[in-house]
Write a protein that holds these residues in place. Structure first.
Motif, PDB file in Angstrom:
ATOM      1  N   GLN A 257       0.833  -1.203   0.000  1.00  0.00           N
ATOM      2  CA  GLN A 257       0.000   0.000   0.000  1.00  0.00           C
ATOM      3  C   GLN A 257       0.872   1.258   0.000  1.00  0.00           C
ATOM      4  OE1 GLN A 257      -2.429   0.329   3.465  1.00  0.00           O
ATOM      5  NE2 GLN A 257      -3.407   2.255   2.834  1.00  0.00           N
ATOM      6  N   GLY A 258       0.456   2.232  -0.837  1.00  0.00           N
ATOM      7  CA  GLY A 258       1.142   3.507  -0.898  1.00  0.00           C
ATOM      8  C   GLY A 258       2.442   3.501  -1.668  1.00  0.00           C
ATOM      9  N   LYS A 259       2.779   2.406  -2.337  1.00  0.00           N
ATOM     10  CA  LYS A 259       4.017   2.314  -3.097  1.00  0.00           C
ATOM     11  C   LYS A 259       3.735   2.339  -4.594  1.00  0.00           C
ATOM     12  CE  LYS A 259       6.687   1.865   0.530  1.00  0.00           C
ATOM     13  NZ  LYS A 259       7.710   2.876   0.884  1.00  0.00           N
ATOM     14  N   SER A 260       4.771   2.621  -5.369  1.00  0.00           N
ATOM     15  CA  SER A 260       4.678   2.624  -6.832  1.00  0.00           C
ATOM     16  C   SER A 260       5.841   1.822  -7.413  1.00  0.00           C
ATOM     17  CB  SER A 260       4.690   4.054  -7.377  1.00  0.00           C
ATOM     18  OG  SER A 260       5.896   4.713  -7.029  1.00  0.00           O
ATOM     19  N   GLN A 261       5.691   1.443  -8.663  1.00  0.00           N
ATOM     20  CA  GLN A 261       6.709   0.633  -9.320  1.00  0.00           C
ATOM     21  C   GLN A 261       6.757   1.012 -10.793  1.00  0.00           C
ATOM     22  OE1 GLN A 261       7.429  -4.123 -10.215  1.00  0.00           O
ATOM     23  NE2 GLN A 261       6.539  -3.524  -8.252  1.00  0.00           N
ATOM     24  N   SER A 262       7.968   1.039 -11.343  1.00  0.00           N
ATOM     25  CA  SER A 262       8.164   1.396 -12.750  1.00  0.00           C
ATOM     26  C   SER A 262       8.970   0.313 -13.448  1.00  0.00           C
ATOM     27  CB  SER A 262       8.887   2.744 -12.882  1.00  0.00           C
ATOM     28  OG  SER A 262       8.122   3.796 -12.339  1.00  0.00           O
ATOM     29  N   TRP A 263       8.560  -0.010 -14.679  1.00  0.00           N
ATOM     30  CA  TRP A 263       9.329  -0.899 -15.551  1.00  0.00           C
ATOM     31  C   TRP A 263       9.950  -0.035 -16.639  1.00  0.00           C
ATOM     32  CZ3 TRP A 263       5.610  -5.646 -16.598  1.00  0.00           C
ATOM     33  CH2 TRP A 263       5.413  -6.345 -15.392  1.00  0.00           C
ATOM     34  N   GLU A 264      11.254   0.037 -16.668  1.00  0.00           N
ATOM     35  CA  GLU A 264      11.958   0.824 -17.675  1.00  0.00           C
ATOM     36  C   GLU A 264      12.508  -0.117 -18.743  1.00  0.00           C
ATOM     37  OE1 GLU A 264      11.796   3.956 -17.763  1.00  0.00           O
ATOM     38  OE2 GLU A 264      10.947   4.291 -15.767  1.00  0.00           O
ATOM     39  N   GLY A 265      11.612  -0.617 -19.568  1.00  0.00           N
ATOM     40  CA  GLY A 265      12.039  -1.521 -20.636  1.00  0.00           C
ATOM     41  C   GLY A 265      12.178  -2.953 -20.188  1.00  0.00           C
ATOM     42  N   ARG A 266      11.295  -3.399 -19.307  1.00  0.00           N
ATOM     43  CA  ARG A 266      11.305  -4.810 -18.876  1.00  0.00           C
ATOM     44  C   ARG A 266      11.024  -5.695 -20.088  1.00  0.00           C
ATOM     45  NH1 ARG A 266       9.745  -7.169 -13.832  1.00  0.00           N
ATOM     46  NH2 ARG A 266      10.505  -9.316 -13.880  1.00  0.00           N
ATOM     47  N   GLN A 267      11.833  -6.737 -20.292  1.00  0.00           N
ATOM     48  CA  GLN A 267      11.782  -7.516 -21.525  1.00  0.00           C
ATOM     49  C   GLN A 267      10.976  -8.797 -21.363  1.00  0.00           C
ATOM     50  OE1 GLN A 267      15.682  -8.147 -23.162  1.00  0.00           O
ATOM     51  NE2 GLN A 267      15.947  -5.990 -23.687  1.00  0.00           N
ATOM     52  N   LEU A 268      10.104  -9.019 -22.339  1.00  0.00           N
ATOM     53  CA  LEU A 268       9.323 -10.251 -22.430  1.00  0.00           C
ATOM     54  C   LEU A 268       9.637 -10.884 -23.778  1.00  0.00           C
ATOM     55  CD1 LEU A 268       7.091 -12.148 -21.360  1.00  0.00           C
ATOM     56  CD2 LEU A 268       5.429 -10.683 -22.515  1.00  0.00           C
ATOM     57  N   LYS A 269      10.333 -12.016 -23.755  1.00  0.00           N
ATOM     58  CA  LYS A 269      10.775 -12.640 -25.003  1.00  0.00           C
ATOM     59  C   LYS A 269       9.642 -13.406 -25.671  1.00  0.00           C
ATOM     60  CE  LYS A 269      14.500 -15.299 -27.109  1.00  0.00           C
ATOM     61  NZ  LYS A 269      15.786 -15.996 -26.928  1.00  0.00           N
ATOM     62  N   ILE A 270       9.605 -13.299 -27.010  1.00  0.00           N
ATOM     63  CA  ILE A 270       8.601 -14.007 -27.803  1.00  0.00           C
ATOM     64  C   ILE A 270       9.184 -15.356 -28.225  1.00  0.00           C
ATOM     65  CG2 ILE A 270       7.144 -13.918 -29.855  1.00  0.00           C
ATOM     66  CD1 ILE A 270       7.446 -10.881 -29.798  1.00  0.00           C
ATOM     67  N   PRO A 271       8.597 -16.452 -27.824  1.00  0.00           N
ATOM     68  CA  PRO A 271       9.116 -17.767 -28.217  1.00  0.00           C
ATOM     69  C   PRO A 271       8.766 -18.074 -29.676  1.00  0.00           C
ATOM     70  CG  PRO A 271       7.114 -18.018 -26.936  1.00  0.00           C
ATOM     71  CD  PRO A 271       7.419 -16.549 -26.938  1.00  0.00           C
ATOM     72  N   PRO A 272       9.248 -19.198 -30.227  1.00  0.00           N
ATOM     73  CA  PRO A 272       8.872 -19.573 -31.597  1.00  0.00           C
ATOM     74  C   PRO A 272       7.371 -19.858 -31.687  1.00  0.00           C
ATOM     75  CG  PRO A 272      10.819 -20.772 -30.881  1.00  0.00           C
ATOM     76  CD  PRO A 272      10.291 -20.087 -29.665  1.00  0.00           C
ATOM     77  N   VAL A 273       6.650 -18.979 -32.374  1.00  0.00           N
ATOM     78  CA  VAL A 273       5.203 -19.117 -32.539  1.00  0.00           C
ATOM     79  C   VAL A 273       4.847 -18.884 -34.000  1.00  0.00           C
ATOM     80  CG1 VAL A 273       4.582 -18.464 -30.183  1.00  0.00           C
ATOM     81  CG2 VAL A 273       4.849 -16.689 -31.929  1.00  0.00           C
ATOM     82  N   SER A 274       3.647 -19.270 -34.353  1.00  0.00           N
ATOM     83  CA  SER A 274       3.158 -19.038 -35.706  1.00  0.00           C
ATOM     84  C   SER A 274       2.949 -17.547 -35.922  1.00  0.00           C
ATOM     85  CB  SER A 274       1.841 -19.788 -35.917  1.00  0.00           C
ATOM     86  OG  SER A 274       1.236 -19.414 -37.142  1.00  0.00           O
ATOM     87  N   PRO A 275       3.243 -17.034 -37.128  1.00  0.00           N
ATOM     88  CA  PRO A 275       2.945 -15.623 -37.388  1.00  0.00           C
ATOM     89  C   PRO A 275       1.444 -15.377 -37.395  1.00  0.00           C
ATOM     90  CG  PRO A 275       3.674 -16.725 -39.390  1.00  0.00           C
ATOM     91  CD  PRO A 275       3.892 -17.691 -38.272  1.00  0.00           C
ATOM     92  N   SER A 276       1.071 -14.125 -37.288  1.00  0.00           N
ATOM     93  CA  SER A 276      -0.341 -13.764 -37.305  1.00  0.00           C
ATOM     94  C   SER A 276      -0.976 -14.162 -38.645  1.00  0.00           C
ATOM     95  CB  SER A 276      -0.505 -12.260 -37.097  1.00  0.00           C
ATOM     96  OG  SER A 276       0.030 -11.849 -35.850  1.00  0.00           O
ATOM     97  N   ILE A 277      -2.209 -14.637 -38.577  1.00  0.00           N
ATOM     98  CA  ILE A 277      -2.999 -14.928 -39.772  1.00  0.00           C
ATOM     99  C   ILE A 277      -4.198 -13.993 -39.733  1.00  0.00           C
ATOM    100  CG2 ILE A 277      -4.331 -16.662 -41.031  1.00  0.00           C
ATOM    101  CD1 ILE A 277      -2.566 -18.809 -39.854  1.00  0.00           C
ATOM    102  N   LEU A 278      -4.220 -13.031 -40.652  1.00  0.00           N
ATOM    103  CA  LEU A 278      -5.224 -11.972 -40.602  1.00  0.00           C
ATOM    104  C   LEU A 278      -6.129 -11.938 -41.825  1.00  0.00           C
ATOM    105  CD1 LEU A 278      -2.847  -9.143 -39.307  1.00  0.00           C
ATOM    106  CD2 LEU A 278      -4.281 -10.682 -37.955  1.00  0.00           C
ATOM    107  N   ASP A 279      -5.754 -12.625 -42.921  1.00  0.00           N
ATOM    108  CA  ASP A 279      -6.504 -12.514 -44.171  1.00  0.00           C
ATOM    109  C   ASP A 279      -7.308 -13.761 -44.526  1.00  0.00           C
ATOM    110  OD1 ASP A 279      -5.525  -9.951 -44.614  1.00  0.00           O
ATOM    111  OD2 ASP A 279      -3.700 -10.709 -45.562  1.00  0.00           O
TER     112      ASP A 279
END
Length: 405
Positions: A257-279
């Motif tokens: 309570q009463g605290k704050s937190q900042s992420w200055e470029g926290r990294q989330l890696k993208i694993p091998p996944v299928s590309p988006s299918i939009l069409d």
């Protein structure tokens, strides 16, 4: 003439990617060989090759209509992207003389070449989902008189390339929200969340840099988190079926309570996944980054930032501008330098291909994402100016008048 047997019937593709997989894009030439090995003389009526590309959706739903009765409804839909047929051995024969025109394969190994072009259109990327798939394959059938045909089928991979070096996919994504856990007259204050990422388009293997600020003015202990989700949507007979899967996630530190937190470029890696299918009209594959505050015993406060997973990674010239947000702290104002001229941004075709060397090319089971490169042309950037061409309008306040009675 001795009676021989077919020992081997196989399909070999001429072009393979770095992972020894056949991978192509719309308009590419697909070529290969049908290999036939026989142990003796074999009479052949025909050797046919068929290439197909199909997006297919299927699921089943059961409904109860009474105490002991139920019915099952099947939902199926299919879209064809490729249909090619060719005869490698055989020709029209007189039906009165069926033995005429037969081809004799002598003992040993025989190869027959085939080739065809993929359509010059937006093809759906190869995909395997719970309720549907997009598959491309080549099938060879060896027909002999008075015997069952010998068949072999081999799949190949198709990628509909998505170049993330476009203005839409290079634009930053941001949002903010605030939430109060109880009524307005309670002592507990709100929880506020602001999040930002540098762009919308990424490729597998990259890391998403997350800039985030969380302020906890409530009476509870909360935890900031982020998660990348894949959403598969299937359509059939006017109905949709949706599945969401967690791809990757990360957790921040506990926030009292009463605290704050900042992420200055926290990294989330993208694993091998299928590309988006939009069409594709019956299958869609979409991604979203959810930055949220986990509130124990209450509803989470969350922000959803849509993403597009592409196949052509960020070029060197565009990474310069897109990395500005990761170099500076959030809320820090600096005078930006003038952008480069258009001549500096122009990239030759040979350099564009070299930019892709060494990039992560795996998807799903390890197939190549970047086997072929589609053409991308840059639009000239806008002229640089220190003066805002679209200033905010100045609000003119008029004196209030009393209403007439």
């Amino acid at each position: 003439m001795g009676l021989g047997k077919v020992r081997v019937l196989a399909i070999l593709f001429d072009s393979l990617n770095d992972n020894n997989l056949p991978a192509f894009s719309g308009g590419d030439l697909v070529s290969g060989r049908v290999v036939v090995e026989v142990t003796g003389d074999v009479r052949v009526k025909s050797l046919d090759v068929t290439a197909r590309g199909v997006a297919k959706v299927r699921w089943t739903e059961s409904r109860n209509t009474g105490a002991n009765t139920a019915y099952t409804q099947n939902y199926t839909e299919e879209v064809e992207y490729l249909h090619h047929y060719d005869t490698l051995i055989g020709e029209e024969r007189d039906e009165d003389c069926p033995e005429e025109g037969l081809t004799v394969l002598h003992a040993g190994l025989h190869e027959f070449a085939f080739s065809f072009n993929l359509p010059q259109m937006a093809l759906a990327t190869s995909f395997e989902g719970k309720h549907g798939s997009v598959r491309y394959w080549v099938k060879a059938e060896l027909h002999r008189p008075w015997l069952l045909p010998v068949k072999v089928k081999k799949e190949f991979i198709v990628f509909e390339h998505i170049d993330i070096n476009t203005p839409l996919l290079l634009s930053p994504q941001a949002g903010s929200k605030e939430k109060t856990l109880c009524c307005w007259f309670c002592a507990s204050g709100p929880i506020s969340l602001s999040a930002k990422i540098e762009r919308k388009g990424y490729t597998p293997g990259e890391s998403i840099q997350i800039f985030c600020e969380v302020e906890n003015s409530s009476s509870r202990v909360v935890v900031p988190k982020a998660a990348l989700y894949q959403t598969q949507t299937f359509f059939a007979k006017g109905k949709g079926k949706q599945i969401q899967q967690l791809v990757s996630n990360l957790r921040g530190e506990t926030l009292p309570q009463g605290k704050s937190q900042s992420w200055e470029g926290r990294q989330l890696k993208i694993p091998p996944v299928s590309p988006s299918i939009l069409d594709c009209p019956i299958i869609r594959v979409e991604y979203v980054l959810v930055v949220y505050v986990d509130v124990p015993g209450g509803l989470n406060l969350s922000l959803s930032l849509p993403l597009v997973i592409g196949t052509i990674p960020l070029h060197d010239s565009t990474s310069r501008s897109s990395s500005i947000s990761s170099c500076c702290s959030w809320g820090q104002t600096e005078t930006p330098e003038a952008p480069p001229s258009y001549s500096e941004l122009a990239i030759s075709e040979s350099h564009r291909r070299n930019c892709l060397v060494g990039c992560d090319r795996s998807v799903g089971g390890g197939g190549s994402l970047l086997t072929y490169i589609t053409e991308f042309r840059y639009l000239p950037p806008p002229l640089y100016s220190e003066v805002d061409p679209y200033p905010d309008p100045v609000e003119v306040r008029r004196p209030e008048t009393c209403p007439s009675r």
